[in-house]
Design a protein around this motif. Structure first.
Motif, PDB file in Angstrom:
ATOM      1  N   ASN A   1      -2.378  12.771  -9.216  1.00 50.05           N
ATOM      2  CA  ASN A   1      -2.614  11.425  -8.677  1.00 50.05           C
ATOM      3  C   ASN A   1      -3.743  10.689  -9.402  1.00 50.05           C
ATOM      4  O   ASN A   1      -3.841   9.472  -9.308  1.00 50.05           O
ATOM      5  CB  ASN A   1      -2.769  11.440  -7.143  1.00 50.05           C
ATOM      6  CG  ASN A   1      -4.071  12.041  -6.661  1.00 50.05           C
ATOM      7  OD1 ASN A   1      -4.927  12.423  -7.449  1.00 50.05           O
ATOM      8  ND2 ASN A   1      -4.221  12.127  -5.350  1.00 50.05           N
TER       9      ASN A   1
ATOM     10  N   GLY B   1      -1.341   3.182  -8.885  1.00 51.94           N
ATOM     11  CA  GLY B   1      -1.626   3.030  -7.446  1.00 51.94           C
ATOM     12  C   GLY B   1      -2.639   4.061  -6.991  1.00 51.94           C
ATOM     13  O   GLY B   1      -3.647   3.726  -6.387  1.00 51.94           O
ATOM     14  N   CYS B   2      -2.394   5.322  -7.315  1.00 52.14           N
ATOM     15  CA  CYS B   2      -3.333   6.380  -6.915  1.00 52.14           C
ATOM     16  C   CYS B   2      -4.585   6.361  -7.805  1.00 52.14           C
ATOM     17  O   CYS B   2      -5.674   6.691  -7.349  1.00 52.14           O
ATOM     18  CB  CYS B   2      -2.693   7.760  -7.048  1.00 52.14           C
ATOM     19  SG  CYS B   2      -1.276   8.012  -5.991  1.00 52.14           S
TER      20      CYS B   2
ATOM     21  N   CYS C   1      -7.141   4.332  -6.263  1.00 47.32           N
ATOM     22  CA  CYS C   1      -7.186   4.359  -4.796  1.00 47.32           C
ATOM     23  C   CYS C   1      -8.449   5.094  -4.325  1.00 47.32           C
ATOM     24  O   CYS C   1      -8.796   6.155  -4.841  1.00 47.32           O
ATOM     25  CB  CYS C   1      -5.946   5.075  -4.261  1.00 47.32           C
ATOM     26  SG  CYS C   1      -6.012   5.385  -2.488  1.00 47.32           S
TER      27      CYS C   1
ATOM     28  N   PHE D   1      -8.870   6.775  -1.799  1.00 45.01           N
ATOM     29  CA  PHE D   1      -8.599   8.049  -1.134  1.00 45.01           C
ATOM     30  C   PHE D   1      -8.049   9.121  -2.072  1.00 45.01           C
ATOM     31  O   PHE D   1      -7.603  10.178  -1.620  1.00 45.01           O
ATOM     32  CB  PHE D   1      -7.629   7.830   0.030  1.00 45.01           C
ATOM     33  CG  PHE D   1      -8.160   6.884   1.085  1.00 45.01           C
ATOM     34  CD1 PHE D   1      -9.506   6.883   1.410  1.00 45.01           C
ATOM     35  CD2 PHE D   1      -7.324   5.997   1.741  1.00 45.01           C
ATOM     36  CE1 PHE D   1     -10.015   6.015   2.365  1.00 45.01           C
ATOM     37  CE2 PHE D   1      -7.816   5.129   2.707  1.00 45.01           C
ATOM     38  CZ  PHE D   1      -9.167   5.139   3.014  1.00 45.01           C
ATOM     39  N   GLN D   2      -8.077   8.836  -3.359  1.00 49.68           N
ATOM     40  CA  GLN D   2      -7.473   9.742  -4.344  1.00 49.68           C
ATOM     41  C   GLN D   2      -7.932  11.189  -4.200  1.00 49.68           C
ATOM     42  O   GLN D   2      -7.126  12.112  -4.216  1.00 49.68           O
ATOM     43  CB  GLN D   2      -7.816   9.236  -5.742  1.00 49.68           C
ATOM     44  CG  GLN D   2      -7.194   9.985  -6.864  1.00 49.68           C
ATOM     45  CD  GLN D   2      -7.980   9.746  -8.147  1.00 49.68           C
ATOM     46  OE1 GLN D   2      -8.895  10.482  -8.458  1.00 49.68           O
ATOM     47  NE2 GLN D   2      -7.630   8.693  -8.847  1.00 49.68           N
TER      48      GLN D   2
ATOM     49  N   CYS E   1      -6.272  12.960  -1.243  1.00 50.32           N
ATOM     50  CA  CYS E   1      -4.818  12.894  -1.121  1.00 50.32           C
ATOM     51  C   CYS E   1      -4.154  13.824  -2.136  1.00 50.32           C
ATOM     52  O   CYS E   1      -4.792  14.743  -2.656  1.00 50.32           O
ATOM     53  CB  CYS E   1      -4.420  11.429  -1.343  1.00 50.32           C
ATOM     54  SG  CYS E   1      -2.787  11.006  -0.751  1.00 50.32           S
ATOM     55  N   GLY E   2      -2.877  13.627  -2.407  1.00 46.79           N
ATOM     56  CA  GLY E   2      -2.163  14.474  -3.357  1.00 46.79           C
ATOM     57  C   GLY E   2      -1.027  13.701  -3.982  1.00 46.79           C
ATOM     58  O   GLY E   2      -1.073  12.471  -4.062  1.00 46.79           O
TER      59      GLY E   2
ATOM     60  N   ARG F   1       3.900   3.476  -5.151  1.00 44.82           N
ATOM     61  CA  ARG F   1       3.010   3.661  -4.001  1.00 44.82           C
ATOM     62  C   ARG F   1       3.182   2.649  -2.855  1.00 44.82           C
ATOM     63  O   ARG F   1       3.246   3.029  -1.696  1.00 44.82           O
ATOM     64  CB  ARG F   1       1.533   3.687  -4.461  1.00 44.82           C
ATOM     65  CG  ARG F   1       0.798   5.020  -4.267  1.00 44.82           C
ATOM     66  CD  ARG F   1       1.486   6.220  -4.800  1.00 44.82           C
ATOM     67  NE  ARG F   1       1.796   6.054  -6.186  1.00 44.82           N
ATOM     68  CZ  ARG F   1       2.718   6.763  -6.841  1.00 44.82           C
ATOM     69  NH1 ARG F   1       3.412   7.660  -6.232  1.00 44.82           N
ATOM     70  NH2 ARG F   1       2.957   6.556  -8.115  1.00 44.82           N
TER      71      ARG F   1
ATOM     72  N   PHE G   1       5.011   8.798   1.669  1.00 48.13           N
ATOM     73  CA  PHE G   1       3.893   9.750   1.548  1.00 48.13           C
ATOM     74  C   PHE G   1       2.573   8.970   1.520  1.00 48.13           C
ATOM     75  O   PHE G   1       1.608   9.300   2.219  1.00 48.13           O
ATOM     76  CB  PHE G   1       4.090  10.546   0.244  1.00 48.13           C
ATOM     77  CG  PHE G   1       2.994  11.506  -0.107  1.00 48.13           C
ATOM     78  CD1 PHE G   1       2.977  12.792   0.408  1.00 48.13           C
ATOM     79  CD2 PHE G   1       1.992  11.145  -0.999  1.00 48.13           C
ATOM     80  CE1 PHE G   1       1.979  13.683   0.067  1.00 48.13           C
ATOM     81  CE2 PHE G   1       0.992  12.034  -1.348  1.00 48.13           C
ATOM     82  CZ  PHE G   1       0.984  13.307  -0.816  1.00 48.13           C
ATOM     83  N   CYS G   2       2.555   7.893   0.715  1.00 45.87           N
ATOM     84  CA  CYS G   2       1.351   7.073   0.598  1.00 45.87           C
ATOM     85  C   CYS G   2       1.050   6.361   1.916  1.00 45.87           C
ATOM     86  O   CYS G   2      -0.082   6.358   2.383  1.00 45.87           O
ATOM     87  CB  CYS G   2       1.531   6.054  -0.529  1.00 45.87           C
ATOM     88  SG  CYS G   2       0.121   4.968  -0.719  1.00 45.87           S
TER      89      CYS G   2
ATOM     90  N   ASN H   1      -0.411   8.867   4.427  1.00 44.87           N
ATOM     91  CA  ASN H   1      -1.772   9.351   4.129  1.00 44.87           C
ATOM     92  C   ASN H   1      -2.799   8.235   4.200  1.00 44.87           C
ATOM     93  O   ASN H   1      -3.905   8.426   4.720  1.00 44.87           O
ATOM     94  CB  ASN H   1      -1.794  10.032   2.764  1.00 44.87           C
ATOM     95  CG  ASN H   1      -1.123  11.386   2.839  1.00 44.87           C
ATOM     96  OD1 ASN H   1      -1.136  12.035   3.881  1.00 44.87           O
ATOM     97  ND2 ASN H   1      -0.500  11.798   1.769  1.00 44.87           N
ATOM     98  N   MET H   2      -2.441   7.080   3.661  1.00 47.93           N
ATOM     99  CA  MET H   2      -3.360   5.930   3.703  1.00 47.93           C
ATOM    100  C   MET H   2      -3.738   5.636   5.155  1.00 47.93           C
ATOM    101  O   MET H   2      -4.905   5.486   5.489  1.00 47.93           O
ATOM    102  CB  MET H   2      -2.626   4.747   3.065  1.00 47.93           C
ATOM    103  CG  MET H   2      -3.397   3.486   2.917  1.00 47.93           C
ATOM    104  SD  MET H   2      -4.616   3.533   1.612  1.00 47.93           S
ATOM    105  CE  MET H   2      -3.691   3.217   0.152  1.00 47.93           C
TER     106      MET H   2
END
Ligand code: SF4
Length: 501
Positions: free
Chosen positions: A431, A436-437, A440, A442-443, A446-447, A464, A469-470, A473-474
């Motif tokens: 990521n 996008g990741c 981000c 929250f990288q 996250c995964g 994303r 998934f995004c 988690n976001m």
């Protein structure tokens, strides 16, 4: 000797100026270190650095920092927090850069030993017909759907070649206990091989507990085998989700949990929830069921949004927003139990909080970068086919073999784990470099999930803004931060969860 020859002496051929040209000479009291940021709500924003340290600050702070409008005296506290947490530095290269490097290495140390979890799909037979079942299970009597001893041997041989000194051998189904003789064969063989290869093995059986007997459990006790089961909540939900002739799935699961605890001990059996569309309306009832049954924690887990599970659209396909609403209500119920004096964790929050509140790595496959598939988990199917993850096997049951890495009859260790396909999957699972990741906030928490991206968005890299998934988690990570920011009691409680208090 080679030399670089300047063909146009005197001509300025450089496209870019030297770094120093861009240095801001006016505001140069501090230097920026890599960090990312995101708005938490209309008032607050969060800054996260490269190793996952965070600061929740007032909206506009990131801009102020970046424009170098921060004053070391007027903004004394914030300025020092930013220095201490590696967001900015007084020197171009921070004096403590080695500390930062060590912490980064620690965060990524889950990669040190490579694949740990080896899933053996020991049989496809099952006596349940759950509507969300990931695989197209077959009825009990078809022995051709058991893993052959030859394939069990080859799987063990590959497991022994893992560089990881501590491996897990997990038996899944179908209903794994219907092939208990094969499990015993695998355990005996693996234990012998482990002696030669100097490995420690953790054994796990995933079962719905319906066929469990005292004899089986005594064997599990003798061989330190853990039991992982499924529990979808109270009887009216569990039995609707988990179809079985006789409609007694819930009753058998509870009976099995009781017997397992009696013989193996309370901490040797865990249960996993799958959230169907029906479950979404009953977060409190589901949480209460786990609490009532004395589980120390529970995992509010959505259904995989693809594959066989979602063939039944009405029962299993739902919007991520609805799951988030369910998750927040369930988590709130769990928090309230804690605030009233009980100790009861939510597992997904605990995994994320461990990444947020501690410097340590987390072995959870779905929240890793590079992604956990192959690096952390490999699946040996009952028919000898080898897949990158359990979800990859699920896709194969829908005739999509994109993530088949090889076959136990023919493939060598290198052909499976270092193939071009393995490299492609790994590349799409980082990521730090995914659009996008990569920017981000929250990288680090996250995964990435190339299988989910492939099956829901048509390629392993995904998109994303429209990725489930995004979205999940976001929303969950933001919610955890908002809870910690809004109530010091919850921050303390979350700290207790990650420290196991
Ligand atoms: S998946 Fe979404 S939340 Fe996770 S790192 Fe990528 S952009 Fe951020």
């Amino acid at each position: 000797m080679n030399a670089v020859v300047d063909r146009n002496p005197g001509k300025k051929g450089r496209k870019f100026n030297d770094f120093l040209t861009y240095e801001d000479k006016t505001f140069n009291q501090y230097y920026l270190l890599p960090f990312r940021f995101i708005a938490l709500n209309p008032r607050r924003e969060i800054l996260v650095n490269e190793i996952g340290d965070f600061l929740i600050v007032d909206k506009g702070t990131a801009e102020k920092i970046i424009l170098k409008q921060l004053d070391s005296l007027a903004d004394y506290e914030l300025y020092n927090d930013l220095i201490a947490n590696f967001f900015i530095s007084k020197d171009k290269i921070p004096v403590l850069i080695d500390v930062l490097a060590t912490r980064y290495r620690t965060k990524k140390s889950f990669l040190d030993h490579f694949t740990a979890l080896h899933i053996f799909v020991i049989t496809l037979r099952c006596e349940h017909t759950c509507h969300y079942c990931q695989v197209s299970r077959v009825s009990e009597d078809k022995n051709s759907f058991d893993m052959s001893k030859r394939h069990i041997d080859k799987g063990i041989e590959l497991m022994m070649q893992s560089p990881n000194p501590h491996v897990t051998m997990e038996f899944q189904g179908g209903e794994a206990l219907l092939a208990f003789d094969h499990i015993k064969y695998g355990v005996e063989k693996a234990k012998l091989a482990a002696l030669t290869h100097n490995k420690e093995i953790t054994f796990v059986i995933c079962t719905n507990l319906a066929p469990i007997t005292t004899e089986m459990l005594l064997y599990c006790k003798e061989n330190s085998i853990l039991i992982s089961t499924s529990l979808d909540g109270p009887e009216f939900i569990h039995n609707k989700n988990r179809h079985k002739k006789g409609n007694d799935s819930h009753q058998l699961a509870l009976k099995g949990i009781k017997l397992t605890r009696e013989i193996l001990g309370n901490d040797r059996v865990s249960a996993l929830l799958t959230t169907s569309a029906l479950s979404l309306d009953f977060p409190n009832e589901i949480v209460d069921e786990y609490f009532k049954l004395n589980f120390g924690s529970m995992f509010l887990r959505p259904i995989s949004p693809f594959g066989f599970a979602t063939r039944n659209e009405k029962k299993n396909k739902y919007n991520t927003d609805r799951f988030i609403e369910f998750y927040k209500k369930g988590l709130n119920r769990i928090i309230n139990y804690n605030l009233n004096g009980s100790s009861f964790r939510e597992d997904y929050a605990t995994i994320l909080l461990k990444k947020i509140l501690t410097p340590f790595p987390v072995g959870y496959v779905d929240l890793q970068s590079p992604a956990g598939m192959i690096n952390n988990v490999i699946v040996f199917n009952y028919d000898g086919k080898i897949y990158a993850s359990d979800e990859a096997r699920m896709l194969a049951e829908m005739s999509d073999f994109t993530f088949q890495l090889g076959h136990l009859d023919t493939s060598t260790y290198n052909e499976i784990f270092y193939s071009d396909l393995a490299v492609d999957i790994t590349e799409a699972g980082i990521n730090e470099s995914l659009p996008g990741c990569s920017d981000c906030a929250f990288q680090t928490y996250c995964g990435a999930d190339p299988v989910l991206c492939h099956s829901t968005q048509g390629n392993m890299y995904g998109h994303r803004p429209t990725n489930v998934f995004c979205q999940k988690n976001m929303a969950i990570i933001k919610h955890l931060f908002e809870l910690m920011d809004s109530d010091p009691k919850i921050l303390k409680l979350f700290n207790n969860w990650v420290r196991g208090n």
